[in-house]
Design an enzyme around this catalytic site. Structure first.
Site, PDB file in Angstrom:
ATOM      1  N   CYS A 375      15.181  17.072  32.488  1.00  7.08           N
ATOM      2  CA  CYS A 375      16.269  16.327  31.843  1.00  7.08           C
ATOM      3  C   CYS A 375      15.909  14.846  31.709  1.00  7.08           C
ATOM      4  O   CYS A 375      15.084  14.506  30.873  1.00  7.08           O
ATOM      5  CB  CYS A 375      17.579  16.565  32.584  1.00  7.08           C
ATOM      6  SG  CYS A 375      19.008  16.244  31.550  1.00  7.08           S
ATOM      7  N   HIS A 499      17.940  22.355  32.656  1.00  9.48           N
ATOM      8  CA  HIS A 499      17.786  22.365  34.120  1.00  9.48           C
ATOM      9  C   HIS A 499      17.397  23.757  34.612  1.00  9.48           C
ATOM     10  O   HIS A 499      18.278  24.563  34.942  1.00  9.48           O
ATOM     11  CB  HIS A 499      19.102  21.957  34.787  1.00  9.48           C
ATOM     12  CG  HIS A 499      19.430  20.513  34.622  1.00  9.48           C
ATOM     13  ND1 HIS A 499      19.016  19.553  35.504  1.00  9.48           N
ATOM     14  CD2 HIS A 499      20.129  19.873  33.659  1.00  9.48           C
ATOM     15  CE1 HIS A 499      19.448  18.367  35.105  1.00  9.48           C
ATOM     16  NE2 HIS A 499      20.125  18.531  33.981  1.00  9.48           N
ATOM     17  N   GLU A 501      16.307  24.602  37.394  1.00  5.07           N
ATOM     18  CA  GLU A 501      16.605  24.816  38.824  1.00  5.07           C
ATOM     19  C   GLU A 501      17.927  25.561  39.047  1.00  5.07           C
ATOM     20  O   GLU A 501      18.089  26.244  40.046  1.00  5.07           O
ATOM     21  CB  GLU A 501      16.599  23.485  39.586  1.00  5.07           C
ATOM     22  CG  GLU A 501      17.746  22.524  39.295  1.00  5.07           C
ATOM     23  CD  GLU A 501      17.505  21.609  38.090  1.00  5.07           C
ATOM     24  OE1 GLU A 501      16.712  21.979  37.204  1.00  5.07           O
ATOM     25  OE2 GLU A 501      18.128  20.528  38.023  1.00  5.07           O
TER      26      GLU A 501
HETATM   27  N1  GLN Z   1      21.134  10.593  31.676  1.00  2.00           N
HETATM   28  C1  GLN Z   1      20.480  11.509  30.798  1.00  2.00           C
HETATM   29  C2  GLN Z   1      21.414  12.022  29.711  1.00  2.00           C
HETATM   30  O1  GLN Z   1      22.603  11.949  29.856  1.00  2.00           O
HETATM   31  C3  GLN Z   1      19.870  12.653  31.578  1.00  2.00           C
HETATM   32  C4  GLN Z   1      20.871  13.524  32.264  1.00  2.00           C
HETATM   33  C5  GLN Z   1      20.291  14.381  33.363  1.00  2.00           C
HETATM   34  O2  GLN Z   1      19.204  14.134  33.870  1.00  2.00           O
HETATM   35  N2  GLN Z   1      21.046  15.389  33.792  1.00  2.00           N
HETATM   36  O3  GLN Z   1      20.977  12.504  28.696  1.00  2.00           O
END
Ligand code: GLN
Length: 523
Positions: A375, A499, A501
């Site tokens: 992410c 994600h 995970e």
């Molecule tokens: N802050 C980033 C976004 O909002 C990444 C979010 C995250 O790592 N869950 O796109």
């Protein structure tokens, strides 16, 4: 409908979530249909607006819920996906009661905690329970907290309506200086529970060492329980062993007897036993760094840490994880990374520590160390590539530099004019298309995979061509939206917008972590 209510005594962080998950697993291994509900007595509507220092990780369900991290434990132990409906908060039920009042549902009545709120709590629990033989309900917090009272009252009432089992998980300290196990705090918390009208059917005693016969006898006597209903849940090496600890003391038999579930199959725990046997089984240890900014709180990276345990069991490679503070890298450079043979750049929000993470990304890329960006991690791999490979000076994500000349990461169109912060990110599972011939495609061995999301920013497609021409491959997409990037010249350099995970489970280890660990082991 049948229920197991789990309450907590003396203090929090006792492992009530693991106990609930383990009870769920034991009952499910009999062939019963089992689900688990977590009740959080805080007034937030969901966990999404809390930072990891408050609450640890926010666990994202496939249906887009931002839930308590215990839902992650439940999914991993039950080996199935749960819904956001499995996490009930005080915020949700209070809001619903007031909304119903405004609609005129209670016209003429004085709206009260009992019965209106408690009725709604029961309704919400039963809604989830409808499709299952047994529903385990974990009530967050500790008996005696003001916030949890309406939920305990609802649990008490449900015992009058449905067949229910009350399991109290309480702290039983071992006081080293006198060499004794002390039962008094738990005696008091059982008394507190009785005041509310709940007599526990069993006690799970959490402590450092196994209960002595004397401590067990005392706990049974003061809690009004037979000896076999007092279960010792002393510390074990890894949480996946807890089901065996409870099983060995017959807890699930006791539950099924009380609930009147007469005909049940013998337990089949063979797959779980096989997995636990392989955890920490490898003779070679690989050191993996998680570069993050909430590293003081291990719970902030719960699913990530567990995903590595699953991958370790799968590959037979022991894994040793170092949590590296991105702020530290910002100040001192990448020296702390030099003993690691794999880097995970974790997700996150806000400007703090960003340049440290970018340094880690550059280090991983230049030194050929297997690097997995998740992410925010993927977004910063993009920023680093733009700055140092494409030579785009000042390239950044709009999240951290709204005026950057090169917004290689920009806001998702639907996020632009949002007025509300709660549950408004791009959330939950979507089908992601993988590009044939890429590393990510070969790891999954599939064309389409389902992965979960939680973000507001995305790869800016205006830069797509520049990236492709310079050798960075866009290897996964949802429509036009970039879901993964990778650099084939490197042993393992993958960034994913989703994600992985959240969907890794002991019995379904995630291919990305398995691949990452294998690559790190080769180094
Ligand atoms: N802050 C980033 C976004 O909002 C990444 C979010 C995250 O790592 N869950 O796109």
């Amino acid at each position: 409908m049948k229920f197991v209510f789990i309450t907590g005594g003396v203090l929090s962080s006792l492992g009530k979530g693991i106990t609930a998950a383990s009870v769920g697993l034991l009952l499910k291994s009999r062939g019963l249909k089992v689900t688990i509900v977590k009740i959080d007595p805080y007034l937030n509507y969901d966990a999404g607006t809390m930072n990891p220092y408050q609450h640890g990780e926010v666990f994202v369900t496939d249906d887009g819920g931002e839930t308590d991290l215990d839902i992650g434990h439940y999914e991993r132990f039950l080996n199935e996906n749960l819904s956001k409906r499995n996490n009930i908060t005080a915020g949700q039920v209070y809001m619903e009661v007031v909304e119903r009042e405004r609609k005129g549902v209670y016209l003429g009545a004085t709206v009260q905690v009992v019965p209106h709120l408690t009725d709604l709590i029961k309704e919400r629990i039963k809604e989830v329970a409808r499709d299952y033989d047994i529903t385990v309900v974990e009530i967050g917090g500790t008996v005696g907290d003001i916030e949890s009272l309406p939920f305990l009252e609802a649990a008490r009432q449900m015992g009058l309506e449905e067949s229910s089992f009350y399991l109290h998980v309480s702290y039983v300290p071992f006081v080293r200086s006198v060499g004794e196990i002390k039962t008094k705090p738990t005696q008091h918390s059982v008394q507190k529970l009785r005041e509310i009208g709940i007599q526990p059917d069993a006690l799970v005693a959490r402590g450092e060492i196994p209960l002595t016969p004397e401590a067990r006898r005392k706990l049974a006597l003061f809690s009004n329980l037979p000896l076999r209903a007092v279960v010792s849940a002393h510390d074990v090496d890894n949480v996946y062993e807890v089901p065996f600890l409870l099983d060995g003391q017959g807890l699930d038999d006791l539950i099924l007897e009380k609930l009147g579930v007469g005909v049940y199959r013998p337990k089949d725990l063979s797959a779980w036993r096989d997995f636990v046997g392989r955890v920490e089984g490898g003779n070679k240890r690989v050191r993996v760094a998680i570069v993050g900014k909430y590293v003081e709180v291990r719970d902030a990276y719960k699913s990530l840490l567990e995903a590595l345990v699953h991958a370790a069991a799968e590959t037979g490679v022991g894994v040793e994880v170092g949590l590296i503070d991105a702020i530290d890298l910002e100040k001192r450079g990448t020296d702390p990374l030099k003993d690691y043979s794999g880097l995970i750049i974790a997700g996150g929000f806000g400007r703090r520590g960003i340049e440290g993470k970018i340094k880690a990304v550059q280090y991983g890329r230049e030194k050929g160390i297997p690097t997995l960006g998740i992410c925010l991690g993927m977004q910063l791999m993009t920023v680093e590539w733009a700055r140092n490979v494409l030579g785009l000076k000042g390239a950044h994500s709009e999240e951290f530099d709204p005026k950057t000349p090169h917004p290689v990461i920009h806001i998702l169109p639907e996020q632009k004019d949002l007025k509300r912060m709660g549950a408004t990110m791009r959330l939950g599972g979507q089908d992601v298309r993988l590009r044939e011939g890429t590393l990510i495609h070969s790891l999954y061995g599939r064309d389409t995979v389902r992965e979960r999301h939680r973000h507001r920013y995305e790869f800016n497609n205006a830069y797509r061509q520049k990236f492709s021409e310079s050798g960075m491959v866009i290897s996964a997409e949802v429509g036009e939206l970039v879901e993964a990037v990778e650099w084939p010249e490197h042993p393992f350099y993958i960034g994913v917008q989703f994600h992985p995970e959240y969907s890794s489970k002991p019995l379904q280890p995630h291919p990305l972590f398995v691949g990452f660990l294998k690559a790190s082991n080769r180094l």
